[in-house]
Scaffold this active site. Structure first.
Site, PDB file in Angstrom:
ATOM      1  N   HIS A  48      66.373 -33.760  36.872  1.00 40.07           N
ATOM      2  CA  HIS A  48      65.877 -34.670  35.837  1.00 40.07           C
ATOM      3  C   HIS A  48      66.118 -34.039  34.473  1.00 40.07           C
ATOM      4  CE1 HIS A  48      62.532 -31.879  35.658  1.00 40.07           C
ATOM      5  NE2 HIS A  48      62.309 -32.065  36.946  1.00 40.07           N
TER       6      HIS A  48
HETATM    7  P1  TYD Z   1      58.551 -31.791  39.126  1.00 36.10           P
HETATM    8  O1  TYD Z   1      58.619 -31.310  37.709  1.00 36.10           O
HETATM    9  O2  TYD Z   1      59.051 -33.166  39.400  1.00 36.10           O
HETATM   10  O3  TYD Z   1      59.292 -30.752  40.066  1.00 36.10           O
HETATM   11  P2  TYD Z   1      60.849 -30.517  40.237  1.00 36.10           P
HETATM   12  O4  TYD Z   1      61.490 -30.893  38.951  1.00 36.10           O
HETATM   13  O5  TYD Z   1      60.995 -29.082  40.533  1.00 36.10           O
HETATM   14  O6  TYD Z   1      61.310 -31.343  41.373  1.00 36.10           O
HETATM   15  O7  TYD Z   1      57.059 -31.634  39.610  1.00 36.10           O
HETATM   16  C1  TYD Z   1      56.690 -31.813  40.960  1.00 36.10           C
HETATM   17  C2  TYD Z   1      55.261 -32.343  41.005  1.00 36.10           C
HETATM   18  O8  TYD Z   1      54.367 -31.424  40.404  1.00 36.10           O
HETATM   19  C3  TYD Z   1      55.104 -33.674  40.275  1.00 36.10           C
HETATM   20  O9  TYD Z   1      54.258 -34.497  41.071  1.00 36.10           O
HETATM   21  C4  TYD Z   1      54.375 -33.324  39.025  1.00 36.10           C
HETATM   22  C5  TYD Z   1      53.637 -32.051  39.351  1.00 36.10           C
HETATM   23  N1  TYD Z   1      53.557 -31.150  38.183  1.00 36.10           N
HETATM   24  C6  TYD Z   1      52.346 -30.984  37.528  1.00 36.10           C
HETATM   25  O10 TYD Z   1      51.323 -31.600  37.882  1.00 36.10           O
HETATM   26  N2  TYD Z   1      52.300 -30.151  36.444  1.00 36.10           N
HETATM   27  C7  TYD Z   1      53.380 -29.479  36.003  1.00 36.10           C
HETATM   28  O11 TYD Z   1      53.300 -28.714  35.005  1.00 36.10           O
HETATM   29  C8  TYD Z   1      54.626 -29.651  36.695  1.00 36.10           C
HETATM   30  C9  TYD Z   1      55.872 -28.938  36.247  1.00 36.10           C
HETATM   31  C10 TYD Z   1      54.664 -30.488  37.777  1.00 36.10           C
END
Ligand code: TYD
Length: 137
Positions: A53
């Site tokens: 993303h």
């Molecule tokens: P995400 O940033 O989508 O992970 P990746 O990019 O590695 O696939 O985050 C995964 C999940 O964690 C999503 O449901 C949101 C949550 N999250 C938080 O609650 N706080 C945060 O600071 C981050 C980075 C993610």
């Protein structure tokens, strides 16, 4: 949208010591933003990918505190891959660049310093929307 040319490997201080080495990151000194949040990714099963993303506002700095992984960056026109495998350097990625982390080694630990607090609204998760700049800033 930012160009991948704005992404930057930053070497951090490494204070060598026979007792063990020490590295440090100070906000707005070693990384070009105020740090609002730190999170880390660990226990990644073999072959899994994280990220995939872009962010509208968030600038970030990614460090392989342990082990190694690759960061694929893409600005919609150009792509590049950085391999991170030392705890004394990291990759600065400004807002508006698509990024994905993959090829995690066993027991790798990815630390991400962020310029913003968590906000799901800041994510651009649809690659076509990203590429066509078809999303609300
Ligand atoms: P995400 O940033 O989508 O992970 P990746 O990019 O590695 O696939 O985050 C995964 C999940 O964690 C999503 O449901 C949101 C949550 N999250 C938080 O609650 N706080 C945060 O600071 C981050 C980075 C993610």
């Amino acid at each position: 949208m930012n160009s991948i040319n704005k992404c930057l490997i930053i070497q951090l201080p490494k204070i060598q010591d026979p007792r063990g080495n020490l590295s440090v990151i100070e906000a707005e000194k070693h990384v070009p933003f105020k740090i609002e949040r730190t999170y880390w990714i660990y226990d990644v099963p073999g072959g899994q990918k994280r990220g995939g993303h872009a962010f509208k506002k968030q600038n970030e700095f990614i460090v392989a505190l342990s082990g190694s992984f690759d960061v694929h960056i893409d600005d919609g026109n150009n792509k590049m891959v950085y391999s991170l495998n030392r705890s004394y350097y990291g990759l600065f990625i400004p807002a508006g660049v698509w990024r994905q982390m993959e090829n995690f080694s066993t027991n790798s630990l990815a630390m991400v310093l962020s310029s913003t607090t968590f906000d799901e609204e800041d994510y651009v998760r649809d690659y076509n929307a990203f590429k066509n700049r078809n999303y609300d800033e």
